[in-house]
Design a protein around this motif. Structure first.
Motif, PDB file in Angstrom:
ATOM      1  N   ARG A  89     -20.178 -30.300  22.150  1.00  0.00           N
ATOM      2  CA  ARG A  89     -21.506 -30.664  22.636  1.00  0.00           C
ATOM      3  C   ARG A  89     -21.530 -32.142  23.028  1.00  0.00           C
ATOM      4  NH1 ARG A  89     -26.232 -32.804  20.162  1.00  0.00           N
ATOM      5  NH2 ARG A  89     -28.076 -32.151  21.277  1.00  0.00           N
ATOM      6  N   ARG A  90     -22.029 -32.417  24.225  1.00  0.00           N
ATOM      7  CA  ARG A  90     -22.190 -33.805  24.668  1.00  0.00           C
ATOM      8  C   ARG A  90     -23.638 -34.232  24.447  1.00  0.00           C
ATOM      9  NH1 ARG A  90     -20.184 -34.368  30.528  1.00  0.00           N
ATOM     10  NH2 ARG A  90     -21.555 -32.602  30.786  1.00  0.00           N
ATOM     11  N   ALA A  91     -23.828 -35.511  24.260  1.00  0.00           N
ATOM     12  CA  ALA A  91     -25.163 -36.045  23.976  1.00  0.00           C
ATOM     13  C   ALA A  91     -26.083 -35.873  25.183  1.00  0.00           C
ATOM     14  CB  ALA A  91     -25.059 -37.516  23.597  1.00  0.00           C
ATOM     15  N   PRO A  92     -27.322 -35.465  24.945  1.00  0.00           N
ATOM     16  CA  PRO A  92     -28.279 -35.362  26.052  1.00  0.00           C
ATOM     17  C   PRO A  92     -28.620 -36.745  26.586  1.00  0.00           C
ATOM     18  CG  PRO A  92     -29.359 -34.943  23.958  1.00  0.00           C
ATOM     19  CD  PRO A  92     -27.903 -35.098  23.667  1.00  0.00           C
ATOM     20  N   ARG A  93     -29.118 -36.767  27.809  1.00  0.00           N
ATOM     21  CA  ARG A  93     -29.543 -38.031  28.398  1.00  0.00           C
ATOM     22  C   ARG A  93     -30.794 -37.780  29.225  1.00  0.00           C
ATOM     23  NH1 ARG A  93     -27.238 -38.076  33.694  1.00  0.00           N
ATOM     24  NH2 ARG A  93     -25.769 -36.376  33.868  1.00  0.00           N
ATOM     25  N   ILE A  94     -31.538 -38.822  29.405  1.00  0.00           N
ATOM     26  CA  ILE A  94     -32.735 -38.743  30.242  1.00  0.00           C
ATOM     27  C   ILE A  94     -32.429 -39.503  31.517  1.00  0.00           C
ATOM     28  CG2 ILE A  94     -35.154 -39.417  30.461  1.00  0.00           C
ATOM     29  CD1 ILE A  94     -35.358 -39.021  27.398  1.00  0.00           C
ATOM     30  N   VAL A  95     -32.511 -38.798  32.636  1.00  0.00           N
ATOM     31  CA  VAL A  95     -32.188 -39.414  33.920  1.00  0.00           C
ATOM     32  C   VAL A  95     -33.471 -39.735  34.688  1.00  0.00           C
ATOM     33  CG1 VAL A  95     -29.927 -38.310  34.068  1.00  0.00           C
ATOM     34  CG2 VAL A  95     -31.917 -37.183  35.053  1.00  0.00           C
ATOM     35  N   SER A  96     -33.384 -40.722  35.530  1.00  0.00           N
ATOM     36  CA  SER A  96     -34.534 -41.166  36.304  1.00  0.00           C
ATOM     37  C   SER A  96     -34.881 -40.160  37.400  1.00  0.00           C
ATOM     38  CB  SER A  96     -34.238 -42.525  36.943  1.00  0.00           C
ATOM     39  OG  SER A  96     -35.338 -42.923  37.735  1.00  0.00           O
ATOM     40  N   ARG A  97     -36.174 -39.906  37.522  1.00  0.00           N
ATOM     41  CA  ARG A  97     -36.695 -39.079  38.606  1.00  0.00           C
ATOM     42  C   ARG A  97     -37.702 -39.861  39.440  1.00  0.00           C
ATOM     43  NH1 ARG A  97     -32.568 -36.470  38.539  1.00  0.00           N
ATOM     44  NH2 ARG A  97     -32.360 -34.555  37.326  1.00  0.00           N
ATOM     45  N   GLY A  98     -37.684 -41.196  39.254  1.00  0.00           N
ATOM     46  CA  GLY A  98     -38.570 -42.036  40.047  1.00  0.00           C
ATOM     47  C   GLY A  98     -39.320 -43.026  39.188  1.00  0.00           C
ATOM     48  N   TRP A  99     -40.323 -43.640  39.815  1.00  0.00           N
ATOM     49  CA  TRP A  99     -41.103 -44.698  39.177  1.00  0.00           C
ATOM     50  C   TRP A  99     -42.572 -44.440  39.423  1.00  0.00           C
ATOM     51  CZ3 TRP A  99     -38.219 -47.389  36.028  1.00  0.00           C
ATOM     52  CH2 TRP A  99     -36.839 -47.382  36.252  1.00  0.00           C
ATOM     53  N   VAL A 100     -43.388 -44.692  38.401  1.00  0.00           N
ATOM     54  CA  VAL A 100     -44.813 -44.365  38.475  1.00  0.00           C
ATOM     55  C   VAL A 100     -45.661 -45.471  37.855  1.00  0.00           C
ATOM     56  CG1 VAL A 100     -44.486 -41.857  38.444  1.00  0.00           C
ATOM     57  CG2 VAL A 100     -44.700 -43.108  36.274  1.00  0.00           C
ATOM     58  N   TRP A 101     -46.924 -45.462  38.253  1.00  0.00           N
ATOM     59  CA  TRP A 101     -47.924 -46.271  37.583  1.00  0.00           C
ATOM     60  C   TRP A 101     -48.633 -45.319  36.624  1.00  0.00           C
ATOM     61  CZ3 TRP A 101     -47.662 -46.823  43.027  1.00  0.00           C
ATOM     62  CH2 TRP A 101     -47.168 -48.073  43.456  1.00  0.00           C
ATOM     63  N   HIS A 102     -48.863 -45.771  35.410  1.00  0.00           N
ATOM     64  CA  HIS A 102     -49.509 -44.950  34.390  1.00  0.00           C
ATOM     65  C   HIS A 102     -51.003 -45.231  34.395  1.00  0.00           C
ATOM     66  CE1 HIS A 102     -49.806 -43.873  29.848  1.00  0.00           C
ATOM     67  NE2 HIS A 102     -50.322 -42.936  30.616  1.00  0.00           N
ATOM     68  N   LEU A 103     -51.761 -44.229  34.790  1.00  0.00           N
ATOM     69  CA  LEU A 103     -53.225 -44.329  34.834  1.00  0.00           C
ATOM     70  C   LEU A 103     -53.833 -43.343  33.838  1.00  0.00           C
ATOM     71  CD1 LEU A 103     -53.722 -44.460  38.722  1.00  0.00           C
ATOM     72  CD2 LEU A 103     -53.652 -46.381  37.118  1.00  0.00           C
ATOM     73  N   GLY A 104     -53.512 -43.511  32.572  1.00  0.00           N
ATOM     74  CA  GLY A 104     -54.052 -42.632  31.537  1.00  0.00           C
ATOM     75  C   GLY A 104     -53.483 -41.232  31.640  1.00  0.00           C
ATOM     76  N   ALA A 105     -54.311 -40.262  31.980  1.00  0.00           N
ATOM     77  CA  ALA A 105     -53.893 -38.865  32.074  1.00  0.00           C
ATOM     78  C   ALA A 105     -53.109 -38.578  33.350  1.00  0.00           C
ATOM     79  CB  ALA A 105     -55.120 -37.947  32.009  1.00  0.00           C
TER      80      ALA A 105
END
Length: 166
Positions: free
Chosen positions: A35-51
């Motif tokens: 088993r290899r370690a999971p990773r989180i890959v980039s799917r872009g960039w966002v501004w966080h506006l609450g919900a």
């Protein structure tokens, strides 16, 4: 104002605000049974506006939020803390900078469907007014005022405890 125009205007105003990472958890296939370690890959960039998460060309419903951190071995009193630490390490392995905010579990919002009266994520038309449900238990509020308030908070954050104005 149409939904598309509302978010286009928001994007223009948010250009001076840094964006946060949009990530996707990848569970690599086993190699020779290992088993290899999971990773989180980039799917872009966002501004966080609450919900809502707003990218240059899309709108998403907010999911989970983590900060990328190097993996650390330690005991955790709760399984949820262990899981968050694993996700933080997976984000770091995936290329996010130490301490960078990363959004996971986001879902696309269909603005055209909302404009036609259907709900999509936290957005819906309520009495003909584009509205947002800002929390799972919260009611709907008009979207335009909600977005305006969120942008205002990003552009002019309130002073934290112990800070003094310059």
């Amino acid at each position: 104002m149409s939904l598309f125009a509302l978010f286009d205007s928001a994007r223009t105003r948010l250009q001076v605000i840094p964006r946060e990472g949009l990530g996707e958890l990848i569970e690599p296939a086993r190699i020779l049974g290992i088993r290899r370690a999971p990773r989180i890959v980039s799917r872009g960039w966002v501004w966080h506006l609450g919900a809502i998460l707003l990218s240059e060309d899309a709108v998403y419903a907010t999911g989970d939020i983590i900060r990328a951190h190097e993996e650390v071995r330690r005991g955790y009193p709760a399984e949820s803390q262990r899981r968050r630490a694993e996700l933080a390490a997976a984000a770091r392995r995936g290329g996010f900078a130490e301490g960078q905010t990363v959004h996971l579990g986001w879902t696309p919002i269909d603005l055209a469907a909302v404009g036609e009266g259907a709900a999509s994520g936290p957005l819906a038309l309520v009495a003909g007014v584009p509205s947002v449900r800002w929390s799972a238990m919260g009611g709907f509020v008009p979207l335009e005022g909600y977005v305006e308030e969120r942008i205002s908070l990003l552009l002019h954050p309130p002073l934290g405890m112990g800070e003094t104005p310059h």
